[in-house]
Design a protein around this motif. Structure first.
Motif, PDB file in Angstrom:
ATOM      1  N   VAL A   9       0.968  -0.704  -0.301  1.00 19.24           N
ATOM      2  CA  VAL A   9      -0.258  -0.103   0.012  1.00 19.24           C
ATOM      3  C   VAL A   9       0.893   1.024  -0.121  1.00 19.24           C
ATOM      4  O   VAL A   9       2.018   1.162   1.015  1.00 19.24           O
ATOM      5  N   ALA A  21      -0.744  -1.080  -9.920  1.00 18.19           N
ATOM      6  CA  ALA A  21      -2.447  -1.631  -9.680  1.00 18.19           C
ATOM      7  C   ALA A  21      -3.046  -2.692  -9.845  1.00 18.19           C
ATOM      8  O   ALA A  21      -3.785  -3.375  -8.747  1.00 18.19           O
ATOM      9  N   GLU A  44      -2.451  -0.451  -4.008  1.00 18.34           N
ATOM     10  CA  GLU A  44      -2.925   0.864  -3.595  1.00 18.34           C
ATOM     11  C   GLU A  44      -2.078   1.555  -3.134  1.00 18.34           C
ATOM     12  O   GLU A  44      -0.627   1.361  -2.560  1.00 18.34           O
ATOM     13  N   ARG A  60      -3.355   5.220  -2.269  1.00 19.15           N
ATOM     14  CA  ARG A  60      -3.885   5.986  -0.993  1.00 19.15           C
ATOM     15  C   ARG A  60      -3.359   7.358  -1.058  1.00 19.15           C
ATOM     16  O   ARG A  60      -1.833   7.812  -0.796  1.00 19.15           O
TER      17      ARG A  60
END
Length: 138
Positions: A56, A87, A92, A94
């Protein structure tokens, strides 16, 4: 019937063991586009070495800049292709809503692979404290 139960128990224990082998990593990015290419390269290298890692990328401040549509590196290359490819491999991305609000950046200008979180810093802390992610600050 007994052999089916034994096979099921073995399959479940194997799945649990495999899940425990997954390394969860949060990349904390708060620097601008000048470092984004190197960070994305680090992530590619990690996935080459450990393809099952859960990654992430949490961004805030200038760190969100490479996730804005049409953002380019110093050589004029857009980041969108690299972000999309990562991806597709499960990475991910954020983005801090506090940064968006402070800098008055429209969320619609972000790459479609991004997810907005209320606070980038709080998201990094949450991933470490509650989900067992390893912290990397490239």
């Amino acid at each position: 019937m007994k052999s089916a139960l034994i096979a099921l128990a073995f399959a479940l224990s194997t799945a649990v063991a495999a899940a425990q082998d997954i390394v969860k990593v949060v990349y904390h990015v708060n620097t601008g586009v000048e470092t984004a290419a190197a960070i994305l390269n680090n992530i590619n290298n990690e996935l080459k070495a450990s393809p099952t890692d859960k990654i992430v990328v949490v961004t805030h401040g200038p760190g969100i800049d490479f996730l804005i549509s049409d953002a380019k590196d110093s050589k004029g290359r857009e980041f969108s292709g690299q972000v999309s490819a990562l991806a597709a491999r499960g990475v991910e991305f954020r983005v801090c809503d506090n940064t968006l609000q402070t800098r008055r950046i429209d969320a619609a200008s972000l790459l479609m692979e991004t997810k907005i979180v209320p606070s980038g810093v709080a998201e990094v802390a949450r991933l470490q404290a509650k989900e067992g992610f390893v912290y990397l600050k490239p």
